[in-house]
Every structure is written in structure tokens, then in C-alpha cells.
Design an enzyme around this catalytic site. Structure first.
Site, PDB file in Angstrom:
ATOM      1  N   ASP A   1       1.072  -1.677  -0.116  1.00  0.00           N
ATOM      2  CA  ASP A   1       0.466   0.304  -0.294  1.00  0.00           C
ATOM      3  C   ASP A   1       0.918   1.072   0.291  1.00  0.00           C
ATOM      4  O   ASP A   1       1.938   1.605   0.523  1.00  0.00           O
ATOM      5  CB  ASP A   1      -1.423  -0.284   1.451  1.00  0.00           C
ATOM      6  CG  ASP A   1       0.168   0.078   2.043  1.00  0.00           C
ATOM      7  OD1 ASP A   1       0.939  -0.558   2.788  1.00  0.00           O
ATOM      8  OD2 ASP A   1      -0.412   0.469   3.254  1.00  0.00           O
ATOM      9  N   GLU A   2       0.466   2.585  -0.791  1.00  0.00           N
ATOM     10  CA  GLU A   2       0.886   3.483  -0.687  1.00  0.00           C
ATOM     11  C   GLU A   2       2.395   3.970  -0.882  1.00  0.00           C
ATOM     12  O   GLU A   2       2.968   4.701  -0.362  1.00  0.00           O
ATOM     13  CB  GLU A   2       0.411   3.822   0.778  1.00  0.00           C
ATOM     14  CG  GLU A   2      -0.419   4.420   1.449  1.00  0.00           C
ATOM     15  CD  GLU A   2      -1.196   4.434   3.128  1.00  0.00           C
ATOM     16  OE1 GLU A   2      -1.557   5.733   2.688  1.00  0.00           O
ATOM     17  OE2 GLU A   2      -0.831   4.001   3.725  1.00  0.00           O
TER      18      GLU A   2
HETATM   19  N1  IFG Z   1      -3.898   4.186   5.735  1.00  0.00           N
HETATM   20  C1  IFG Z   1      -2.862   2.792   5.721  1.00  0.00           C
HETATM   21  C2  IFG Z   1      -2.813   2.303   7.089  1.00  0.00           C
HETATM   22  C3  IFG Z   1      -2.800   3.583   7.881  1.00  0.00           C
HETATM   23  C4  IFG Z   1      -4.055   4.044   7.526  1.00  0.00           C
HETATM   24  C5  IFG Z   1      -5.368   4.792   8.676  1.00  0.00           C
HETATM   25  C6  IFG Z   1      -4.362   0.728   4.381  1.00  0.00           C
HETATM   26  C7  IFG Z   1      -3.484  -0.289   3.603  1.00  0.00           C
HETATM   27  C8  IFG Z   1      -4.543   5.123   5.913  1.00  0.00           C
HETATM   28  N2  IFG Z   1      -2.839   2.008   4.097  1.00  0.00           N
HETATM   29  O1  IFG Z   1      -4.680   1.395   5.250  1.00  0.00           O
HETATM   30  O2  IFG Z   1      -0.955   2.388   7.146  1.00  0.00           O
HETATM   31  O3  IFG Z   1      -1.665   4.550   8.084  1.00  0.00           O
HETATM   32  O4  IFG Z   1      -6.188   5.134   8.859  1.00  0.00           O
END
Ligand code: IFG
Length: 493
Positions: free
Chosen positions: A302-303
Site C-alpha cells: 500500500d501507499e
Molecule cells: N492507510 C495506511 C495505513 C494506516 C491507515 C490509517 C492502509 C492499507 C491509513 N494503509 O490503510 O498504514 O496509516 O487509517
């Protein structure tokens, strides 16, 4: 009755059965596994009742007045986790086709007794069970909960208590988020600095911590004995600042990463073009695969904002090959669907972006199955409402009704039942420092989300659930869970 998740089929009957000092827990066959399940039931009921409730092997159904757990000549249609439960004046009969089914049925039995049964000190009875015929089979095979032990570290005892809560709601997947920017939480013997350095802090700069391989194995065994499969996550190529601070050679040239204790996301990337990185991943996956009896390894994905699209796709495909070579199935957050996926790969949907739909479709077209974890419904780290002291708001407020009133096949994702392997409730721990914080964010929402994973979609309504949840509330209290008393629910006392 206030059973959560709601059984597939429940017919009350006029009988009732009271546990007494003489009640035994008869088990057949007298296998170690079946006897362990019987003993588990005894352990749950003895403290509050003060009864001996001995688990006793037997070759056939007992006479009047006992609990009978049976795995012999049962109905194969009950599958891996289904069970049939009858309570009448003559006693209790719980049958299942497989041991996990017996274990799931025991949770229903617990929830049919007065809430005080969950107390650890002796309580006055009576310990009555209402007469009932139940036949119960889960809708989805993946009913999960994720705990992020990276942002804030939770020790073995905290994790075991969380696992006990999951068992009570028939959860069968425990996704452990073991690494992120703020902390690396699992010992890797070939790369000791990952925990020496990467495990030394956490959000806000606290002491952090990590699981030794023995402790991780202890958590896995504890979950396994509750028929819960541990799904370890090593997040990559993004969310890797703790690993980069431990081994800067894993980073692209010229970047000197340092330990990070903030709460931003998307600022790190492994050097996806270096063979050194793939040796690292090979070692990490090998050691974790050896410690993980379950079939799944989650690689995050992710991200990865600091990884180019082309590099990211090549990386995911190469890591997928490493996972497969270690005999495991890759799980990843939805972005991995940009890559070519093996049909057994599992994709975890989490965002509500327009791109999310396209990613879900790409995943499904490749035969992959979807775990539905829409942040706007299933993220336990979202605030309940603007008054909630903990949690995020980026996916909106998630009150108890919001977390309950959705269906994985809905969500206008153009998915059908067969595309979906199940649901999962992630709890990210940027704002949850203690287990008490985690329990406040998780309950009641986790119970309702796993009802979506277990119970029939047909006829499932918030109106019916909110009444059952209200009656169930005292059980949270008796388990010592500091749960959120949503104003949407009329809680007794
Ligand atoms: N997105 C990030 C997480 C976390 C989340 C907090 C995902 C897959 C925001 N990735 O959710 O690491 O920081 O709500």
C-alpha cells in the site's frame, strides 16, 4: 437471545437446561484435538460456575444432564466450521463435521448462558441455557481482524487477549501488521538490526518492542488452538522506514533514512532495482514462512508513493514469485492488482477511490479473490463520531450502524459473491497506545463486521441487530472490554 454473529438457523424449543455440579462435558471421539476442545469449554465455564465440568471421553451419547460434543458420523454439509447445536431438558448436544466447527459452536453456547459466565470469579447461578435447535454455517471463509503492532507495539499477552475476543466472535483470520515506517516487530535472524534498530521505537518515540521468533510462534500456537489462522504482514515496498533506518543499503543511493516516530504515510521505498533488496526479502519471507503454518503471507503493497509505477509492478510480481516458492499464498492491499497476479493471490480492498474499483476488477479478472475492508465501513481506527478521543477521520466517521449496514457484494464494486473471500476489520494503531484503546475502537464494531462475514445476508438489518447488540452489551462488560456505548444503541443499565 443475543448471539453475535447471528446463527444461520435458530429454532427455540420449550426445553431449558441448567448446568449443575454434576454436569460433564462428554467428548467423542476421544482424540487429543477433540478433548482439547472439550477442555477449552470447561476452562471457559468453570471460573464463574465453580463447577468441575470435566471433559470426559465417551464412545456414545451420555445419559440425561450433560454436554455432549461429537465429531462422529456428522453432516458433511456443515463443512469446515459449521455446527449443529441442540439444547433441551435432556442436556446439550453440539456436533460438527470438523473440529473448528465444534470450537465455533462453543462460542454460541457461551453466548447463550447469562453474561456473568464470562466473569473469572465465582458467581451465583443459575446457569440456564434456553432450549434451542441451531444449525449454523458461515457465509465467507475469510472473517478477519488486523492488529497493527508497528505504530504502537502490543506485547504477547495483549495480543493473546485480542485473539480471545476474536475467537468469541468466530473470527478465523488474525492479520498481524508486523512492520511499517515506525517499527519492525518480528525478529529476523539473518537481519538482526531490523529489531535491534527498527524495533527500538514507535509513534511518539516510545520504547517500541518486538516479538522474538519464539514469541511469534507462541502467538501462532495460541491462535491455532482457537482455530484462527495468523496472517503475518511485512509491508513493502513502501511503509519501510524502520527497515531502511536499520539497513540504509536497502534504500536508494544517497538517502540516509532515520527512525521515524511521526504518523505520515507514503514517504519510504525499498530500492526495488537492487538485488540486495531481493536477498533481504528472500531471507525475511523464508524465516517468516518457516514460523507460519498458515497458507498466507501478506506483503502490504500500500501507499508506495515513492516507488515508480513500473518499478512497483515489477517488484510485486517478483515478490509474488518468492512467496510462491516458499509455498505460501500472497495477500496484499488493493494496489497490488496493478501487477500480474497468480489466481491464488488475495487482494485486500481498503480505499473508496474510483481507482479502487478498477483495481478490484483487475484482480477479479485474474482470478484473485477479494477481502473487503472498506475504510469507510470497516476501519476500526476511524473515529465513531467527532467526540471520539482516539482515531482518524480521513475515511469519515464510522458509527456502529455505519460499520454494520453494508454488504461486501454491495459497495457498488460490481463484485459477485464468488469474487469475495470474506471481510476483515483492520485496526491501525497510530492513535491506539494500549490494549484498552484498541478495545474501545474495536468494540462493538468488530462484532458487527464479523457478523457480516459469518451470517446470512438475506434479512440482515440494523434494526434487528441494534436490539440484539444492546442485549449483548453486558457480555462486553463481563469480559472487561471498555467498549464504546454508542448513542445509536439503547444499552441496558
Ligand atoms: N492507510 C495506511 C495505513 C494506516 C491507515 C490509517 C492502509 C492499507 C491509513 N494503509 O490503510 O498504514 O496509516 O487509517
Amino acid at each position: 437471545m443475543d448471539i453475535i454473529p447471528k446463527p444461520t438457523l435458530l429454532t427455540p424449543n420449550e426445553g431449558r437446561f441448567d448446568l449443575t455440579h454434576d454436569t460433564r462435558i462428554y467428548v467423542t471421539p476421544a482424540s487429543v484435538e477433540a478433548m482439547n476442545i472439550g477442555e477449552y469449554l470447561g476452562e471457559r465455564l468453570r471460573p464463574a460456575t465453580g463447577f468441575a465440568l470435566p471433559a470426559t471421553p465417551t464412545a456414545s451419547a451420555p445419559s440425561f444432564g450433560h454436554i455432549y460434543l461429537s465429531l462422529i458420523d456428522t453432516d458433511a454439509a456443515l463443512g469446515e466450521e459449521g455446527y449443529a447445536l441442540r439444547v433441551g431438558a435432556e442436556g446439550v448436544t453440539l456436533t460438527a463435521h470438523r473440529p473448528a466447527g465444534l470450537f465455533r459452536g462453543i462460542q454460541t453456547l457461551r453466548q447463550m448462558l447469562p453474561p456473568a459466565i464470562e466473569q473469572r470469579a465465582e458467581q451465583p447461578g443459575p446457569w440456564s441455557l434456553p432450549g434451542v435447535e441451531i444449525r449454523d454455517v458461515p457465509r465467507f471463509s475469510w472473517r478477519g481482524a488486523m492488529l497493527d503492532v508497528s505504530r504502537h507495539f502490543f506485547g504477547v499477552e495483549d495480543v493473546k487477549r485480542y485473539i480471545d475476543h476474536l475467537a468469541y466472535y468466530k473470527v478465523n483470520r488474525f492479520h498481524l501488521h508486523l512492520s511499517d515506517d515506525q517499527g519492525w516487530r518480528i525478529e529476523i535472524k539473518a537481519w538482526p538490526k531490523l529489531t535491534e534498530i527498527g524495533g527500538s521505537t514507535q509513534v511518539g518515540g516510545g520504547p517500541g518492542g518486538f516479538f522474538t521468533q519464539e514469541q511469534y510462534a507462541e502467538i501462532v500456537r495460541y491462535a491455532q488452538s482457537r482455530y484462527i489462522v495468523v496472517v503475518p504482514e511485512i509491508d513493502m515496498p513502501g511503509h519501510t522506514m524502520a527497515a531502511l533506518a536499520s539497513y540504509p543499503e536497502l534504500s536508494r543511493e544517497g538517502i540516509m533514512p532515520s527512525l521515524y516516530t511521526g504518523t505520515d504515510v507514503g514517504m519510504s521505498s525499498l530500492n526495488t532495482r537492487s538485488n540486495f533488496t531481493y536477498q533481504f526479502i528472500e531471507d525475511v519471507i523464508r524465516e517468516i514462512a518457516e514460523l507460519t503454518p498458515g497458507p498466507f503471507i501478506h506483503i502490504g503493497g500500500d501507499e508506495a508513493y515513492k516507488t515508480s509505477e513500473a518499478d512497483y509492478v515489477a517488484f510485486i510480481e517478483r515478490v509474488q514469485g518468492i512467496i510462491e516458492r516458499h509455498g505460501k499464498i500472497m495477500v496484499g492491499w488493493e494496489e497490488i492488482a496493478k501487477a500480474r497476479l497468480l489466481p491464488q493471490t488475495v487482494v485486500q480492498f481498503w480505499r473508496g477511490h474510483p481507482s479502487s474499483m478498477a483495481l478490484a476488477r483487475r484482480a477479479v479478472e485474474q482470478g484473485a479473490r477479494i477481502i473487503m475492508s472498506p475504510a469507510s465501513r470497516a476501519y476500526l481506527d476511524m473515529k465513531y463520531d467527532r467526540t471520539t478521543p482516539l482515531g482518524h477521520t480521513w475515511a469519515g466517521f464510522v458509527e456502529v450502524q455505519t460499520a454494520y449496514e453494508w454488504d461486501p457484494v454491495g459497495m457498488n464494486m460490481e463484485l459477485v459473491e464468488d469474487n469475495i473471500i470474506g471481510v476483515e476489520a483492520p485496526l491501525w494503531s497510530e492513535t491506539a497506545r494500549t490494549l484498552d484503546d484498541a478495545e474501545y475502537l474495536a468494540f462493538p464494531r468488530l462484532a458487527g463486521i464479523n457478523e457480516i462475514g459469518w451470517s446470512c445476508a438475506a434479512g440482515r438489518t440494523w434494526e434487528e441487530y441494534r436490539g440484539r447488540l444492546a442485549a449483548h452489551g453486558p457480555r462486553f462488560a463481563m469480559m472487561g472490554i471498555d467498549f464504546y456505548r454508542s448513542p445509536q444503541v439503547i444499552w441496558p443499565v
